[in-house]
Design a protein around this motif. Structure first.
Motif, PDB file in Angstrom:
ATOM      1  N   GLY A 128       1.076  -1.255  -0.050  1.00 51.99           N
ATOM      2  CA  GLY A 128       0.043   0.125  -0.220  1.00 51.99           C
ATOM      3  C   GLY A 128       0.924   1.346  -0.103  1.00 51.99           C
ATOM      4  O   GLY A 128       0.629   2.160  -0.841  1.00 51.99           O
ATOM      5  N   ASP A 129       1.997   1.276   0.725  1.00 50.51           N
ATOM      6  CA  ASP A 129       2.720   2.438   0.829  1.00 50.51           C
ATOM      7  C   ASP A 129       3.340   2.770  -0.466  1.00 50.51           C
ATOM      8  O   ASP A 129       3.744   3.894  -0.967  1.00 50.51           O
ATOM      9  CB  ASP A 129       3.827   2.402   1.899  1.00 50.51           C
ATOM     10  CG  ASP A 129       3.435   2.346   3.387  1.00 50.51           C
ATOM     11  OD1 ASP A 129       2.048   2.558   3.504  1.00 50.51           O
ATOM     12  OD2 ASP A 129       4.219   1.822   4.260  1.00 50.51           O
ATOM     13  N   LEU A 130       3.967   1.528  -0.950  1.00 48.82           N
ATOM     14  CA  LEU A 130       4.545   1.630  -2.393  1.00 48.82           C
ATOM     15  C   LEU A 130       3.661   2.129  -3.512  1.00 48.82           C
ATOM     16  O   LEU A 130       3.964   3.153  -4.306  1.00 48.82           O
ATOM     17  CB  LEU A 130       5.378   0.287  -2.905  1.00 48.82           C
ATOM     18  CG  LEU A 130       6.153   0.313  -4.213  1.00 48.82           C
ATOM     19  CD1 LEU A 130       7.103   1.314  -4.002  1.00 48.82           C
ATOM     20  CD2 LEU A 130       6.345  -1.258  -4.451  1.00 48.82           C
ATOM     21  N   ARG A 131       2.273   1.788  -3.525  1.00 48.68           N
ATOM     22  CA  ARG A 131       1.402   2.354  -4.317  1.00 48.68           C
ATOM     23  C   ARG A 131       1.305   3.552  -4.189  1.00 48.68           C
ATOM     24  O   ARG A 131       0.991   4.296  -5.136  1.00 48.68           O
ATOM     25  CB  ARG A 131       0.102   1.289  -4.038  1.00 48.68           C
ATOM     26  CG  ARG A 131       0.306  -0.036  -4.965  1.00 48.68           C
ATOM     27  CD  ARG A 131      -1.257  -0.388  -5.249  1.00 48.68           C
ATOM     28  NE  ARG A 131      -1.295  -1.723  -5.858  1.00 48.68           N
ATOM     29  CZ  ARG A 131      -1.809  -2.940  -5.276  1.00 48.68           C
ATOM     30  NH1 ARG A 131      -2.348  -2.896  -4.193  1.00 48.68           N
ATOM     31  NH2 ARG A 131      -1.596  -3.897  -6.203  1.00 48.68           N
ATOM     32  N   ALA A 132       1.193   4.077  -2.771  1.00 51.70           N
ATOM     33  CA  ALA A 132       0.935   5.566  -2.620  1.00 51.70           C
ATOM     34  C   ALA A 132       1.929   6.361  -3.079  1.00 51.70           C
ATOM     35  O   ALA A 132       1.753   7.477  -3.768  1.00 51.70           O
ATOM     36  CB  ALA A 132       0.508   5.798  -1.169  1.00 51.70           C
ATOM     37  N   ALA A 133       3.217   5.733  -2.803  1.00 52.24           N
ATOM     38  CA  ALA A 133       4.463   6.731  -3.228  1.00 52.24           C
ATOM     39  C   ALA A 133       4.479   6.776  -4.854  1.00 52.24           C
ATOM     40  O   ALA A 133       5.137   7.505  -5.299  1.00 52.24           O
ATOM     41  CB  ALA A 133       5.636   6.059  -2.698  1.00 52.24           C
ATOM     42  N   LEU A 134       4.201   6.003  -5.260  1.00 50.06           N
ATOM     43  CA  LEU A 134       3.992   5.850  -6.869  1.00 50.06           C
ATOM     44  C   LEU A 134       2.859   6.377  -7.650  1.00 50.06           C
ATOM     45  O   LEU A 134       3.018   6.234  -8.746  1.00 50.06           O
ATOM     46  CB  LEU A 134       4.142   4.366  -7.439  1.00 50.06           C
ATOM     47  CG  LEU A 134       5.669   3.790  -7.082  1.00 50.06           C
ATOM     48  CD1 LEU A 134       5.754   2.144  -7.442  1.00 50.06           C
ATOM     49  CD2 LEU A 134       6.789   4.222  -7.999  1.00 50.06           C
TER      50      LEU A 134
END
Ligand SMILES: NC(=O)c1ccc[n+]([C@@H]2O[C@H](COP(=O)([O-])OP(=O)(O)OC[C@H]3O[C@@H](n4cnc5c(N)ncnc54)[C@H](OP(=O)(O)O)[C@@H]3O)[C@@H](O)[C@H]2O)c1
Length: 389
Positions: A63-69
């Protein structure tokens, strides 16, 4: 354009690789970047390099990676299977720079798709050398060394007949505690062990340099990669870390490779091979350096070097046991559960008490054997640590 994937892009080797690629971005098409905890760094680099795919090793960080991308075209994924997918996506050149045996399966996936694997992740060759080499052969893939010592050997062998080699010398800085009185070694802290005198690297390899487990892995790596006999491989302490390795030939010639403490040399060599291109590394000023020192390592201070000889003699799955025991003992040291010198005893106890789950030769060694062995060796370490407490 050369299609590139970097496994372990957020680490020390990964960042040095990105530094080289970023200097000539139009020459490269970045297929995939992987990382672990460092989501902000992974997302930043994936966007800057216009990667197709970014993977974190940790499912819970997806989830964090998706948000950061968000807002970019980079596809995000997480977990061990996604790491393997990153290795498997068609690429010409894959940097294997995950730390630990966690790099084995993604590295194998890269070999299976026929890529050139630039191998910094020595743990995979120590744990599963015959499997890695067989997978490369069967898929017309190539492994190029990135460890500075092995890159040095590779370069000193170029154009030579390997049958004419009679010795190889791998140098070692001696790590953080080279000059510490032996009686003080048991009490050193994680913080002290995490300071390398010459190189800036990830924490685990830095501590392994102080204990010389890193050099032990490198000796086994040289055996696996080049096929040298164990007694042909020597280790010399060389505090300046400027000569990375020497190859000795039967006519008495010793070909030494010298270079600054900058991994961009070995990475760049593997990236540009078989060409040599300009690299942003400092030229050595030998007159200013003046003196180079060499000495025989004290095996009482560095028992890991003695254990490496045993592993090379036994072969088979003993490399997997040794690597797993070393990785797990290091976890316990970092967590404060055992002292620095206790790591040696723990690894030796596990190695000497281990019955590998296969009896055949190296040709029969499978990923399943390595994975089971790795798991059992880690459990044995935990048991030994519980017993000594
Ligand atoms: N550093 C050097 O100069 C040097 C020289 C020669 C060879 N090597 C070898 O190169 C490899 C990398 O070393 P390094 O110094 O670059 O290490 P590092 O700085 O600790 O980086 C390790 C990389 O692996 C990722 N990672 C950590 N645990 C993982 C896991 N369980 N699954 C997947 N990815 C994981 C990290 O992600 P996060 O940081 O995002 O958590 C990071 O991208 C090691 O095998 C080392 O022995 C290093």
């Amino acid at each position: 354009m050369k299609r590139i994937t970097i496994l372990g892009a957020t680490g020390s080797i990964g960042q040095n690789t990105l530094d080289l690629i970023g200097r000539d971005q139009q020459a490269y098409d970045v297929v995939a970047l992987t990382g672990g905890q460092n989501i902000a760094g992974l997302a930043r680099d994936a966007k800057a390099m216009r990667a197709d795919f970014a993977v974190t090793a940790h499912d819970e960080l997806l989830g964090d990676l998706r948000a950061a991308l968000a807002g970019s075209d980079v596809e995000a994924a997480a977990g061990p299977a996604a790491l393997c997918e990153a290795g498997a996506r068609p690429a010409d050149w894959v940097m294997s720079a995950i730390v630990g045996v966690a790099g084995l399966k993604p590295g194998l996936a890269a070999l299976e798709q026929g890529a050139t694997l630039a191998l910094a992740n020595k743990e995979s060759l120590v744990a599963a050398g015959p499997l890695m080499l067989r997978t490369a052969r069967q898929n017309n893939a190539r492994i190029l060394p990135v460890d500075s010592e092995h890159s040095a050997i590779f370069q000193a062998l170029t154009g030579e007949d390997i049958a004419a080699v009679n010795r190889v010398i791998i140098t070692a800085s001696g790590g953080a505690f080279r000059d510490l009185p032996l009686e003080n070694l048991a009490d050193v802290t994680v913080e002290q062990a995490s300071n390398h005198p010459n190189w800036t690297m990830g924490q685990r390899i830095t501590i392994d340099s102080a204990s010389m487990f890193n050099k032990a892995l490198e000796v086994i790596e040289a055996r696996e990669f080049f096929g040298f006999e164990p007694d042909q491989i020597e280790v010399l302490l060389h505090p300046q870390s400027l000569i990375h390795a020497l190859v000795g030939y039967r006519d008495g010639a010793l070909m030494a490779h010298a270079g600054p403490h900058d991994m961009r040399h070995a990475i760049g060599y593997a990236l540009n091979w078989p060409e040599r291109r300009e690299l942003p590394v400092e030229a050595l000023d030998l007159a200013a350096i003046g003196t180079l020192n060499f000495e025989t390592p004290d095996l009482q201070r560095y028992p890991a070097l003695r254990l490496a000889r045993e592993v090379m003699r036994l072969r088979g799955l003993n490399g997997a046991v040794f690597n797993a025991a070393k990785e797990r003992a290091l976890d316990h040291f970092i967590a404060g559960r055992i002292g620095f010198t206790a790591m040696n005893g723990v690894v030796e106890t596990v190695l000497s008490g281990f019955t590998p789950p296969m009896t055949g030769g190296d040709d029969e060694l499978t990923l399943d054997h390595v994975t089971k062995t790795d798991h059992l060796a880690r459990m044995s370490v935990d048991q030994v640590v519980r017993d000594v407490k």
